[in-house]
Design a protein around this motif. Structure first.
Motif, PDB file in Angstrom:
ATOM      1  N   LYS A 231      34.436  44.014  51.280  1.00  0.00           N
ATOM      2  CA  LYS A 231      33.493  44.681  50.383  1.00  0.00           C
ATOM      3  C   LYS A 231      32.487  45.485  51.202  1.00  0.00           C
ATOM      4  O   LYS A 231      32.196  46.638  50.889  1.00  0.00           O
ATOM      5  CB  LYS A 231      32.759  43.595  49.574  1.00  0.00           C
TER       6      LYS A 231
ATOM      7  N   MET B 104      35.308  46.901  44.099  1.00  0.00           N
ATOM      8  CA  MET B 104      34.927  48.176  43.480  1.00  0.00           C
ATOM      9  C   MET B 104      33.559  48.118  42.815  1.00  0.00           C
ATOM     10  O   MET B 104      32.906  49.144  42.661  1.00  0.00           O
ATOM     11  CB  MET B 104      35.961  48.572  42.421  1.00  0.00           C
ATOM     12  N   LEU B 105      33.138  46.922  42.426  1.00  0.00           N
ATOM     13  CA  LEU B 105      31.874  46.786  41.706  1.00  0.00           C
ATOM     14  C   LEU B 105      30.736  47.448  42.479  1.00  0.00           C
ATOM     15  O   LEU B 105      30.430  47.081  43.598  1.00  0.00           O
ATOM     16  CB  LEU B 105      31.564  45.305  41.489  1.00  0.00           C
ATOM     17  N   GLY B 106      30.117  48.445  41.861  1.00  0.00           N
ATOM     18  CA  GLY B 106      29.024  49.153  42.521  1.00  0.00           C
ATOM     19  C   GLY B 106      29.492  50.354  43.317  1.00  0.00           C
ATOM     20  O   GLY B 106      28.691  51.171  43.744  1.00  0.00           O
ATOM     21  N   ALA B 107      30.806  50.472  43.516  1.00  0.00           N
ATOM     22  CA  ALA B 107      31.353  51.630  44.227  1.00  0.00           C
ATOM     23  C   ALA B 107      32.638  52.047  43.528  1.00  0.00           C
ATOM     24  O   ALA B 107      33.693  52.125  44.131  1.00  0.00           O
ATOM     25  CB  ALA B 107      31.610  51.283  45.692  1.00  0.00           C
ATOM     26  N   GLU B 108      32.527  52.268  42.203  1.00  0.00           N
ATOM     27  CA  GLU B 108      33.733  52.442  41.396  1.00  0.00           C
ATOM     28  C   GLU B 108      34.377  53.805  41.568  1.00  0.00           C
ATOM     29  O   GLU B 108      35.551  53.986  41.263  1.00  0.00           O
ATOM     30  CB  GLU B 108      33.407  52.224  39.914  1.00  0.00           C
TER      31      GLU B 108
ATOM     32  N   LEU C  54      37.683  53.599  35.389  1.00  0.00           N
ATOM     33  CA  LEU C  54      38.184  52.805  36.503  1.00  0.00           C
ATOM     34  C   LEU C  54      39.519  53.288  37.047  1.00  0.00           C
ATOM     35  O   LEU C  54      39.775  53.207  38.237  1.00  0.00           O
ATOM     36  CB  LEU C  54      38.309  51.331  36.081  1.00  0.00           C
ATOM     37  N   ASN C  55      40.359  53.814  36.163  1.00  0.00           N
ATOM     38  CA  ASN C  55      41.718  54.140  36.602  1.00  0.00           C
ATOM     39  C   ASN C  55      41.741  55.076  37.800  1.00  0.00           C
ATOM     40  O   ASN C  55      42.520  54.912  38.721  1.00  0.00           O
ATOM     41  CB  ASN C  55      42.495  54.772  35.445  1.00  0.00           C
TER      42      ASN C  55
ATOM     43  N   LEU D 131      30.324  36.952  44.635  1.00  0.00           N
ATOM     44  CA  LEU D 131      31.557  37.409  44.021  1.00  0.00           C
ATOM     45  C   LEU D 131      31.577  36.997  42.555  1.00  0.00           C
ATOM     46  O   LEU D 131      31.016  35.975  42.187  1.00  0.00           O
ATOM     47  CB  LEU D 131      32.762  36.792  44.736  1.00  0.00           C
ATOM     48  N   VAL D 132      32.225  37.819  41.757  1.00  0.00           N
ATOM     49  CA  VAL D 132      32.394  37.497  40.345  1.00  0.00           C
ATOM     50  C   VAL D 132      33.722  36.763  40.225  1.00  0.00           C
ATOM     51  O   VAL D 132      34.782  37.353  40.407  1.00  0.00           O
ATOM     52  CB  VAL D 132      32.379  38.766  39.487  1.00  0.00           C
ATOM     53  N   GLU D 133      33.663  35.480  39.954  1.00  0.00           N
ATOM     54  CA  GLU D 133      34.847  34.643  40.120  1.00  0.00           C
ATOM     55  C   GLU D 133      36.037  34.993  39.227  1.00  0.00           C
ATOM     56  O   GLU D 133      37.157  34.956  39.686  1.00  0.00           O
ATOM     57  CB  GLU D 133      34.462  33.167  39.975  1.00  0.00           C
ATOM     58  N   PRO D 134      35.807  35.311  37.948  1.00  0.00           N
ATOM     59  CA  PRO D 134      37.004  35.636  37.136  1.00  0.00           C
ATOM     60  C   PRO D 134      37.573  37.025  37.401  1.00  0.00           C
ATOM     61  O   PRO D 134      38.568  37.393  36.792  1.00  0.00           O
ATOM     62  CB  PRO D 134      36.487  35.540  35.691  1.00  0.00           C
ATOM     63  N   PHE D 135      36.971  37.802  38.271  1.00  0.00           N
ATOM     64  CA  PHE D 135      37.469  39.146  38.579  1.00  0.00           C
ATOM     65  C   PHE D 135      38.515  39.083  39.694  1.00  0.00           C
ATOM     66  O   PHE D 135      38.548  38.156  40.481  1.00  0.00           O
ATOM     67  CB  PHE D 135      36.318  40.036  39.063  1.00  0.00           C
TER      68      PHE D 135
ATOM     69  N   GLU E  79      38.619  44.356  41.788  1.00  0.00           N
ATOM     70  CA  GLU E  79      37.471  44.596  40.908  1.00  0.00           C
ATOM     71  C   GLU E  79      36.165  44.233  41.603  1.00  0.00           C
ATOM     72  O   GLU E  79      35.166  44.934  41.498  1.00  0.00           O
ATOM     73  CB  GLU E  79      37.607  43.777  39.615  1.00  0.00           C
TER      74      GLU E  79
END
Lengths: 321, 504
Positions: free
Chosen positions: B154, B102-106, B111-112, B91-95, B99
């Protein structure tokens, strides 16, 4: 110190801030992706030289600009190959690029023009002049608004570009897929990898963005703010841009303000020289020239608090368990 | 009969000379929970990484739903409906949660557009599988149990039909683990297939339908969980009979040797990590500190060892050891929680590690010079006594397995004959066989009249070894329990519910 003085002060602040801002945003793309870039300085220098030399030899500003950007991207790719593909140390690679650029520009410059590393003055068609926007000229003569419009709307196009790049970068970073992935890969590349995205490709894209922006910064110096290249023209701007990036904690809008601050200091340098200051008397030139660097140290040490760099910055990605 | 969800045939994988997987066959039926157990280094994680496309197998075939496939990267694994929850969360901690998912499946370059659709779909998944997480929370602020849910979401969001979980309960409280098992049950009920890697036998028994055992890179057995026992599985894992229970007689507590009173620790960010902690440890007893990791245990150990700052309060040791200027607390042995960070210099050889922290003792050298012969003798003797394998004093610490590294640390601290021993996570990442030996050694030490403080996140370990259990939560001691306390009683305290509150 009348109104005219402040107007011209404002004008030089904007112009000084422009190459800083471009370089700072360049560093932002690279470092947000986890590739630290000490070599901003070298890329600025190389592209400033390439732009000036091409401007002199070819005489077409747009072709010269293209060449400047390509040279910068080339250096960025060297950094990329060293750090991303071969997982070398990013700091060492960056320092190497700075040395390489400093040496190459002097040697090639001397070989081409035999002027001790300088280029001759770029002819009119080979450089960028002020590019008035909209109705800037029609406001001439109007008190207050006229001169202000002249500063804001009658600048080399690089100035507009740099300041437009700020909201653009913000949008890319926080509102697009590319930006989301870019920020993620700088924080936790393993998360990006397991999500099925190539870490290597993403970082190369970031490094290329960095090269393009550095190329614009260099071209600004030699082709718009000046009309030719002189030895070591970048004069530490790449490092100041890095400092600004840390000030801004790797955020675009804050980066703009940080660059404006340094631009302001740069502009005050010329204006403080030889002046009697209250209490201290005449300030030596050397002191004024050192001021931006002193400020960097003081502000970094005490005032901006803890800057949190992208977590995976400086570390090459290795698949492992 | 329907095709199995996963069928592996003859999978082999080598890393240089190391044969991590040897000719593995595995069949996982659709809609079941399949456990994979084995000691560290048995090759479980490698096998799962091959399945998830992190590595490519040297030989063998993978079939998903009866079709033979090639999985070259995680992207392809995702496309085949395989999802993985890694042991260390990806996981990307500050996200935010959204987010991260969605990363990799945006769902598009901007993004909106994708965000609203993702939110809707995720809310559906949350309802369906009881996986409630605040989508707008920043991952960094979430407790690990919730972070794990984000990982599961995820995988589900990417359409996973087969979910692989790597050591999922290592970081969870018993309560959180129970919740995870409910979620897994829910997934199974909806027809998903779950593969769970673990080394905890009890979990296997509690939740799986089938279980496969790996040992030294080979698949040694597959059993139906209903038709096997903990003892059989342990034996299959280790390859010999193992004593899972610790044999110990009643404790004989004597004089107070370690006394902690009003201990408060504040970290450099100004966060209070320990709040007014007081307790005693007597000679001849083991006091266990239970708690989910990160609730102040590390700070407690460091404060007692004299290597961490103390804001207020006192640590008193009653030992007759000589005062030595180079040891913060003479007479105290400290087995640190993290052997890599604090217990060993992994680039040093075993013999150099034998004297770490004691290098100025007279027996290891005079003045500026070390007595290399004496050090070598000590190392050899310790390696023999603690069954360190391979018994090579010149081997770098990094090249021993986790269990053997831990034995080196424990040997070093115990052999200095301390009056008080504080031990952090003595068996973290240690194989079942070595755990047995370490536990036996700690009990022996207790019976010889030492005072031992044991910190562990393994509740089983705490309950098996301790004579008294103290439970920590958020830097405070929540209460004291006898070792006979049920897991539920300890679990409640671990999640911050005091005994009197629980009764209400």
């Amino acid at each position: 110190m009348d109104f005219g003085f402040w107007i011209s002060f404002f004008d030089s602040t904007l112009r000084s801030a422009t190459p800083l801002l471009l370089a700072c945003l360049a560093g932002l793309y690279s470092e947000r992706s986890g590739v630290f870039d000490i070599g901003l300085e070298g890329k600025i220098l190389a592209s400033a030289f390439a732009g000036a030399a091409a401007g002199v030899l070819i005489g077409d500003a747009y072709i010269a600009l293209f060449i400047a950007v390509m040279v910068s991207v080339f250096f960025a790719l060297i950094h990329g190959v060293a750090c991303i593909t071969f997982r070398g140390n990013q700091i060492v690679s960056g320092v190497a690029i700075n040395f390489l650029a400093a040496g190459l520009t002097a040697v090639i410059g001397n070989a081409l023009f035999s002027m001790g590393g300088r280029t001759p003055q770029i002819p009119e068609d080979g450089r960028f002049r002020e590019f008035p926007l909209f109705f800037a000229d029609r406001l001439e003569g109007v008190p207050v608004i006229g001169p202000l419009a002249d500063v804001l709307l009658n600048q080399p196009s690089f100035v507009y570009m740099a300041f437009l790049a700020v909201p653009f970068t913000w949008y890319v970073l926080f509102r697009t897929r590319f930006g989301l992935r870019l920020r993620a890969v700088g924080e936790n590349p393993a998360a990006v990898d397991t999500a099925g995205i190539s870490v290597i490709r993403l970082r190369y894209q970031a490094v290329i963005c960095c090269g393009i922006l550095c190329g614009l910064a260099g071209a600004t110096l030699s082709m718009a703010l000046n009309a030719g290249f002189v030895n070591n023209m970048s004069a530490g701007r790449g490092f100041i841009a890095l400092a600004a990036l840390i000030f801004a904690k790797w955020r675009p809008v804050q980066a703009m303000f940080a660059c404006l601050l340094f631009g302001f200091l740069d502009a005050s340098e010329a204006r403080l020289q030889g002046r009697e200051l209250w209490l201290v008397g005449e300030v030596p030139v050397q002191f004024i020239q050192a001021l931006p660097y002193v400020l960097v140290v003081v502000l970094l040490a005490g005032f901006i608090g803890k800057a949190r760099a992208p977590k995976a910055g400086g570390v090459a990605y290795v698949k492992e368990r | 009969m329907t095709a199995p969800a996963i069928e592996l045939k003859g999978i082999s994988k080598s890393f240089g000379p190391v044969h991590a997987n040897k000719d593995i066959d595995l069949r996982v039926e659709k809609g079941t929970i399949h456990g994979i157990i084995g000691e560290n280094g048995a090759g479980k994680s490698t096998l799962m990484s091959i399945l998830y496309g992190f590595y490519e197998a040297d030989a063998g075939t993978i079939a998903v739903d009866g079709t033979v496939v090639k999985i070259k990267n995680s992207d392809q694994a995702i496309a085949l409906g395989i999802g993985m929850v890694h042991q260390h969360f990806m996981l990307v901690e500050p996200f935010t949660v959204l987010e991260n998912i969605m990363l990799g499946a945006e769902g598009g370059a901007f993004l909106n557009k994708g965000r609203a659709a993702a939110r809707k779909e995720l809310e559906r998944l949350e309802r369906e599988f009881e996986l409630h997480v605040d989508l707008d929370a920043v991952v960094d602020d979430l407790p690990v149990g919730l972070q794990q849910r984000v990982e599961i979401l995820k995988a589900l969001y990417r359409g996973a039909e087969i979910l692989i979980l790597d050591e999922p309960t290592g970081v969870l409280t018993p309560d959180e683990a129970d919740h995870l098992f409910r979620i897994l049950g829910q997934l199974k009920a909806q027809g998903k297939t779950v593969m769970m890697i673990t080394h905890k036998l009890r979990e296997i028994m509690a939740i799986t339908d089938d279980v496969s055992v790996m040992r030294q890179g080979e698949m040694v057995a597959t059993r139906q969980t209903a038709h096997t026992s903990v003892d059989e599985l342990a034996e299959l894992m280790v390859g010999r009979h193992v004593l899972l229970r610790v044999d110990k007689g009643p404790a004989n507590p004597g004089a107070v040797k370690l006394s902690v009173s009003g201990l408060t620790v504040v970290d450099e960010l100004g966060v209070t990590r320990l709040k007014n902690v007081s307790f005693d440890v007597r000679q001849g007893e083991i006091v266990g500190i239970a708690g989910v990791s990160g609730n102040g245990q590390s700070e407690l150990l460091e404060a007692i060892a004299g290597i961490g700052p103390i804001a207020s309060g006192e640590v008193h040791l009653d030992c007759d050891a000589e005062d030595t200027p180079w040891r913060p607390r003479p007479g105290l042995g400290h087995v640190p929680e993290d052997r890599h960070k604090m217990g060993l210099v992994t680039k040093f050889q075993a013999r150099e590690n034998t004297i770490l922290g004691y290098q100025r003792e007279a027996k290891f050298g005079q003045g500026m010079f070390l007595d290399r012969a004496a050090i070598l003798e000590t190392t050899k003797a310790e390696m023999e006594r603690y069954d360190v394998r391979p018994p090579d004093p010149y081997l770098k610490a990094a090249n021993f397995s986790g269990g053997n590294q831990q034995k080196i640390v424990i040997a070093r601290e115990i052999e200095q004959d301390p009056d008080v021993l504080i031990v952090g996570q003595p068996t973290r990442g240690v194989d079942v066989g070595a755990i047995e030996a370490i536990h036996r050694r700690l009990i022996e030490l207790r019976d010889s009249g030492k005072a031992i403080l044991l910190v562990s996140v393994e509740l089983d370990e705490i309950r098996a070894l301790s004579d008294r259990i103290l439970v920590m939560f958020a830097g405070e001691i929540m209460g004291e329990l006898p070792p006979t306390a049920t897991e539920r009683e300890v679990g409640l305290l671990m999640s911050g519910v005091r005994a009197e509150e629980a009764a209400e």
